[in-house]
Design a protein around this motif. Structure first.
Motif, PDB file in Angstrom:
ATOM      1  N   ALA A   1      -8.880  12.060-110.875  1.00 40.61           N
ATOM      2  CA  ALA A   1      -8.863  10.596-110.945  1.00 40.61           C
ATOM      3  C   ALA A   1      -9.561   9.958-109.737  1.00 40.61           C
ATOM      4  CB  ALA A   1      -7.421  10.112-111.036  1.00 40.61           C
ATOM      5  N   SER A   2      -9.408  10.549-108.559  1.00 38.84           N
ATOM      6  CA  SER A   2      -9.935   9.894-107.351  1.00 38.84           C
ATOM      7  C   SER A   2     -11.458   9.995-107.255  1.00 38.84           C
ATOM      8  CB  SER A   2      -9.311  10.540-106.109  1.00 38.84           C
ATOM      9  OG  SER A   2     -10.055  10.177-104.964  1.00 38.84           O
ATOM     10  N   GLY A   3     -12.082   8.862-106.981  1.00 36.55           N
ATOM     11  CA  GLY A   3     -13.537   8.844-106.796  1.00 36.55           C
ATOM     12  C   GLY A   3     -13.978   9.731-105.643  1.00 36.55           C
ATOM     13  N   HIS A   4     -13.119   9.882-104.627  1.00 34.73           N
ATOM     14  CA  HIS A   4     -13.455  10.720-103.465  1.00 34.73           C
ATOM     15  C   HIS A   4     -13.607  12.184-103.841  1.00 34.73           C
ATOM     16  CE1 HIS A   4     -13.265   7.895-100.204  1.00 34.73           C
ATOM     17  NE2 HIS A   4     -12.202   7.358-100.742  1.00 34.73           N
ATOM     18  N   ALA A   5     -13.026  12.546-105.000  1.00 32.85           N
ATOM     19  CA  ALA A   5     -13.006  13.958-105.395  1.00 32.85           C
ATOM     20  C   ALA A   5     -14.269  14.366-106.131  1.00 32.85           C
ATOM     21  CB  ALA A   5     -11.785  14.220-106.265  1.00 32.85           C
ATOM     22  N   HIS A   6     -15.131  13.402-106.459  1.00 33.34           N
ATOM     23  CA  HIS A   6     -16.337  13.724-107.236  1.00 33.34           C
ATOM     24  C   HIS A   6     -17.518  14.034-106.326  1.00 33.34           C
ATOM     25  CE1 HIS A   6     -14.696  12.947-111.202  1.00 33.34           C
ATOM     26  NE2 HIS A   6     -13.903  12.110-110.547  1.00 33.34           N
ATOM     27  N   THR A   7     -18.154  15.155-106.607  1.00 32.83           N
ATOM     28  CA  THR A   7     -19.334  15.551-105.835  1.00 32.83           C
ATOM     29  C   THR A   7     -20.568  15.164-106.647  1.00 32.83           C
ATOM     30  OG1 THR A   7     -18.056  17.459-105.054  1.00 32.83           O
ATOM     31  CG2 THR A   7     -20.443  17.463-104.625  1.00 32.83           C
ATOM     32  N   PRO A   8     -21.310  14.145-106.221  1.00 32.04           N
ATOM     33  CA  PRO A   8     -22.485  13.750-107.004  1.00 32.04           C
ATOM     34  C   PRO A   8     -23.577  14.807-106.906  1.00 32.04           C
ATOM     35  CG  PRO A   8     -22.338  12.462-104.971  1.00 32.04           C
ATOM     36  CD  PRO A   8     -21.131  13.350-105.002  1.00 32.04           C
ATOM     37  N   PRO A   9     -24.415  14.958-107.953  1.00 30.98           N
ATOM     38  CA  PRO A   9     -25.484  15.956-107.880  1.00 30.98           C
ATOM     39  C   PRO A   9     -26.351  15.719-106.644  1.00 30.98           C
ATOM     40  CG  PRO A   9     -25.362  14.954-110.070  1.00 30.98           C
ATOM     41  CD  PRO A   9     -24.423  14.187-109.195  1.00 30.98           C
TER      42      PRO A   9
ATOM     43  N   PRO B   1     -16.419  25.145-109.270  1.00 35.61           N
ATOM     44  CA  PRO B   1     -17.843  24.929-109.550  1.00 35.61           C
ATOM     45  C   PRO B   1     -18.174  23.437-109.552  1.00 35.61           C
ATOM     46  CG  PRO B   1     -16.832  26.364-111.201  1.00 35.61           C
ATOM     47  CD  PRO B   1     -15.728  25.884-110.319  1.00 35.61           C
ATOM     48  N   GLY B   2     -19.289  23.088-108.950  1.00 37.15           N
ATOM     49  CA  GLY B   2     -19.727  21.691-108.958  1.00 37.15           C
ATOM     50  C   GLY B   2     -19.079  20.829-107.889  1.00 37.15           C
ATOM     51  N   ARG B   3     -18.178  21.418-107.093  1.00 36.09           N
ATOM     52  CA  ARG B   3     -17.548  20.641-106.010  1.00 36.09           C
ATOM     53  C   ARG B   3     -18.048  21.155-104.667  1.00 36.09           C
ATOM     54  NH1 ARG B   3     -12.022  19.403-108.118  1.00 36.09           N
ATOM     55  NH2 ARG B   3     -12.371  19.368-110.353  1.00 36.09           N
ATOM     56  N   ASP B   4     -17.822  20.364-103.629  1.00 40.25           N
ATOM     57  CA  ASP B   4     -18.249  20.760-102.286  1.00 40.25           C
ATOM     58  C   ASP B   4     -17.064  20.828-101.330  1.00 40.25           C
ATOM     59  OD1 ASP B   4     -17.786  18.057-102.280  1.00 40.25           O
ATOM     60  OD2 ASP B   4     -19.551  17.539-101.086  1.00 40.25           O
ATOM     61  N   TYR B   5     -15.878  21.061-101.881  1.00 39.05           N
ATOM     62  CA  TYR B   5     -14.691  21.214-101.023  1.00 39.05           C
ATOM     63  C   TYR B   5     -13.767  22.259-101.645  1.00 39.05           C
ATOM     64  CZ  TYR B   5     -13.087  17.992-104.597  1.00 39.05           C
ATOM     65  OH  TYR B   5     -12.820  17.414-105.807  1.00 39.05           O
ATOM     66  N   ASP B   6     -13.097  22.991-100.790  1.00 37.31           N
ATOM     67  CA  ASP B   6     -12.213  24.072-101.227  1.00 37.31           C
ATOM     68  C   ASP B   6     -10.822  23.536-101.562  1.00 37.31           C
ATOM     69  OD1 ASP B   6     -10.638  24.501 -98.357  1.00 37.31           O
ATOM     70  OD2 ASP B   6     -12.735  23.935 -98.131  1.00 37.31           O
TER      71      ASP B   6
ATOM     72  N   ARG C   1     -22.646  14.488-101.534  1.00 36.18           N
ATOM     73  CA  ARG C   1     -21.379  15.013-101.011  1.00 36.18           C
ATOM     74  C   ARG C   1     -20.228  14.131-101.467  1.00 36.18           C
ATOM     75  NH1 ARG C   1     -21.518  15.951 -94.752  1.00 36.18           N
ATOM     76  NH2 ARG C   1     -19.863  17.422 -95.197  1.00 36.18           N
ATOM     77  N   SER C   2     -19.102  14.743-101.706  1.00 42.62           N
ATOM     78  CA  SER C   2     -17.900  13.997-102.096  1.00 42.62           C
ATOM     79  C   SER C   2     -17.301  13.308-100.871  1.00 42.62           C
ATOM     80  CB  SER C   2     -16.862  14.966-102.674  1.00 42.62           C
ATOM     81  OG  SER C   2     -16.440  15.844-101.641  1.00 42.62           O
ATOM     82  N   GLY C   3     -16.482  12.291-101.130  1.00 36.81           N
ATOM     83  CA  GLY C   3     -15.777  11.608-100.040  1.00 36.81           C
ATOM     84  C   GLY C   3     -14.870  12.562 -99.286  1.00 36.81           C
ATOM     85  N   ILE C   4     -14.233  13.488-100.006  1.00 35.17           N
ATOM     86  CA  ILE C   4     -13.335  14.456 -99.352  1.00 35.17           C
ATOM     87  C   ILE C   4     -14.122  15.314 -98.374  1.00 35.17           C
ATOM     88  CG2 ILE C   4     -11.969  16.557 -99.766  1.00 35.17           C
ATOM     89  CD1 ILE C   4     -10.941  15.286-102.343  1.00 35.17           C
ATOM     90  N   ALA C   5     -15.254  15.860 -98.840  1.00 34.15           N
ATOM     91  CA  ALA C   5     -16.031  16.773 -97.984  1.00 34.15           C
ATOM     92  C   ALA C   5     -16.590  16.052 -96.767  1.00 34.15           C
ATOM     93  CB  ALA C   5     -17.161  17.409 -98.784  1.00 34.15           C
ATOM     94  N   VAL C   6     -17.003  14.805 -96.945  1.00 27.04           N
ATOM     95  CA  VAL C   6     -17.567  14.062 -95.808  1.00 27.04           C
ATOM     96  C   VAL C   6     -16.487  13.802 -94.765  1.00 27.04           C
ATOM     97  CG1 VAL C   6     -18.540  11.851 -95.082  1.00 27.04           C
ATOM     98  CG2 VAL C   6     -19.434  13.004 -97.108  1.00 27.04           C
ATOM     99  N   LYS C   7     -15.318  13.346 -95.240  1.00 29.27           N
ATOM    100  CA  LYS C   7     -14.274  12.976 -94.273  1.00 29.27           C
ATOM    101  C   LYS C   7     -13.765  14.182 -93.484  1.00 29.27           C
ATOM    102  CE  LYS C   7     -10.654  10.249 -95.448  1.00 29.27           C
ATOM    103  NZ  LYS C   7      -9.269   9.679 -95.466  1.00 29.27           N
ATOM    104  N   TYR C   8     -13.512  15.299 -94.208  1.00 28.96           N
ATOM    105  CA  TYR C   8     -12.846  16.448 -93.569  1.00 28.96           C
ATOM    106  C   TYR C   8     -13.787  17.588 -93.207  1.00 28.96           C
ATOM    107  CZ  TYR C   8      -8.673  14.180 -95.438  1.00 28.96           C
ATOM    108  OH  TYR C   8      -7.691  13.276 -95.740  1.00 28.96           O
ATOM    109  N   ALA C   9     -15.058  17.511 -93.591  1.00 29.93           N
ATOM    110  CA  ALA C   9     -15.985  18.641 -93.430  1.00 29.93           C
ATOM    111  C   ALA C   9     -15.551  19.814 -94.308  1.00 29.93           C
ATOM    112  CB  ALA C   9     -16.096  19.077 -91.966  1.00 29.93           C
ATOM    113  N   GLY C  10     -15.117  19.511 -95.521  1.00 26.87           N
ATOM    114  CA  GLY C  10     -14.668  20.528 -96.462  1.00 26.87           C
ATOM    115  C   GLY C  10     -13.421  20.050 -97.170  1.00 26.87           C
ATOM    116  N   GLY C  11     -12.589  20.996 -97.642  1.00 28.41           N
ATOM    117  CA  GLY C  11     -11.387  20.622 -98.383  1.00 28.41           C
ATOM    118  C   GLY C  11     -10.111  20.958 -97.638  1.00 28.41           C
TER     119      GLY C  11
END
Ligand SMILES: NC(=O)c1ccc[n+]([C@@H]2O[C@H](COP(=O)([O-])OP(=O)(O)OC[C@H]3O[C@@H](n4cnc5c(N)ncnc54)[C@H](O)[C@@H]3O)[C@@H](O)[C@H]2O)c1
Length: 359
Positions: free
Chosen positions: A162-170, A214-219, A173-183
């Motif tokens: 649901a969260s927009g931060h969780a989406h990794t655009p093609p 797959p398709g995400r940039d955070y663990d 980078r996702s909002g999560i990955a940018v803020k935390y440098a990963g998941g």
């Protein structure tokens, strides 16, 4: 002691713990900086500080003593390096950088310039953690430690969170990955790695599994077996959707279990953002008396304890007993988790300040 002048760089969610901590430590916030001036303004008004959207304005102030970096991860390196070059003491939120090389550059610059430097891993300042460290010798030889940091982050395991931060655009980078440098590994896992360093010492080798959908940039899951000077560590950081698990039945399930020859310590630490109402607790089982003692503590903000410790040392012009390398050490471990997971085998930790091995 001299009243310190501080700049706070970044006025998002974590900053709300730093401003009161600085105030309680008797520090004057002279500058408040955020790219979004509207986020900075209320804090600046409260502190009687100047507002800027460019951290360099604050660094140019000769009266400034220290910089508290509370912005997102990619901002840490440029702010820390510029602050160090300007001769300012630094307190930086975790993780220190986005990778081990950047973290090493930052701590090396701080050591060369001789400024006091801290990465703010505040869990070291939780009273139950300090008590655990004090009681460790009573366990005798430490054999094994089980650590779990399971955090309820909602529906991230579904295909369409649901969260927009969780989406990794093609290509982005996702909002999560940018803020935390990963998941979860750099977010919640980094704190637990810091406690491994604090309680057990530097791991020498690890074998990790890191799951990034797959398709995400955070663990979403990071697990590892680590060898330390004080026994084996079984580590797991996980995001999940289980709302009522954990000691407080609030979806937060974070615990350490350290087993030695003579006893065991169990540490339960609560959801991080309620330090005023929830306190970590500790159970010490001693096999020689066959007694278990439970240590309960009044809630106290570890952010306030950490900042008071840092600022006390900064005012005295000394690093004190917390190493400036802490942020690098955690970032090196995160990097080695990823390397091990990528290689599918165990790796030795190439600590950059380790003496060269004689050939
Ligand atoms: N210690 C903890 O338990 C804990 C908990 C949460 C977050 N954090 C860490 O705190 C940091 C910030 O997280 P957050 O949740 O507050 O993020 P956030 O997104 O809520 O806030 C970050 C703020 O930084 C500002 N910013 C971005 N670039 C900037 C720049 N160049 N100059 C000045 N300001 C800039 C943004 O505008 C935003 O207001 C991250 O490193 C995160 O890992 C630590």
């Amino acid at each position: 002691m001299k009243t310190l002048n501080a700049a706070v760089i970044g006025c998002g969610s974590i900053a709300r713990f730093h401003f009161p901590a600085l105030e309680k430590a008797g520090v004057r916030v002279a500058w408040v900086c955020d790219l979004n001036a509207e986020a900075a303004r209320p804090w600046a008004e409260k502190c009687g500080a100047r507002v800027t959207t460019d951290f360099r304005d604050a660094l140019a102030d000769p009266a400034l003593d220290l910089v508290d970096v509370t912005a997102i991860a990619p901002v840490h390196k440029p702010v820390c390096l510029a602050a160090i070059a300007a001769g300012k003491a630094v307190i930086c939120e975790k993780t220190l950088a986005e990778n081990a090389e950047d973290a090493w550059q930052i701590v090396s610059a701080a050591r060369e310039r001789g400024v006091v430097f801290y990465t703010s891993y505040m869990k070291r300042f939780i009273p139950a953690v300090a008590k655990a460290r004090e009681l460790l010798p009573q366990l005798g030889r430490i054999l094994t430690t089980h650590i779990r940091a399971h955090q309820c982050w909602g529906d991230l395991w579904t295909e369409n969170p649901a969260s927009g931060h969780a989406h990794t655009p093609p290509g982005g980078r996702s909002g999560i990955a940018v803020k935390y440098a990963g998941g979860i590994l750099p977010c919640g896992g980094s704190h637990i790695l810091d406690l491994v360093l604090f309680l057990l010492g530097r791991p020498t080798r690890l074998h990790a599994v890191v799951h990034t959908p797959p398709g995400r940039d955070y663990d979403l899951l990071a697990a590892a077996l680590m060898e330390t000077p004080n026994g084996v560590v079984h580590f797991e950081a996980l995001t999940h959707a289980l709302r009522r698990i954990g000691a407080w039945r609030d979806g937060w399930d974070e615990r350490f279990e350290i087993t030695g020859v003579h006893g065991r310590l169990e540490l339960y630490s609560p959801l991080w953002d309620r330090p005023d109402t929830h306190a970590a607790y500790l159970v010490h089982y001693d096999n020689r008396t066959a007694q278990a003692v439970e240590y309960r503590f009044a809630p106290v903000s570890p952010f306030e304890r950490a900042v008071a410790f840092f600022c006390g040392n900064i005012a005295r012009g000394q690093q004190g007993e917390q190493s400036p390398l802490t942020g690098y050490e955690v970032d090196e471990l995160i990097e080695q988790f990823r390397r091990s997971a990528g290689l599918g085998r165990s790796v030795e930790i190439p600590w950059r300040d380790a003496p060269a091995t004689p050939s």
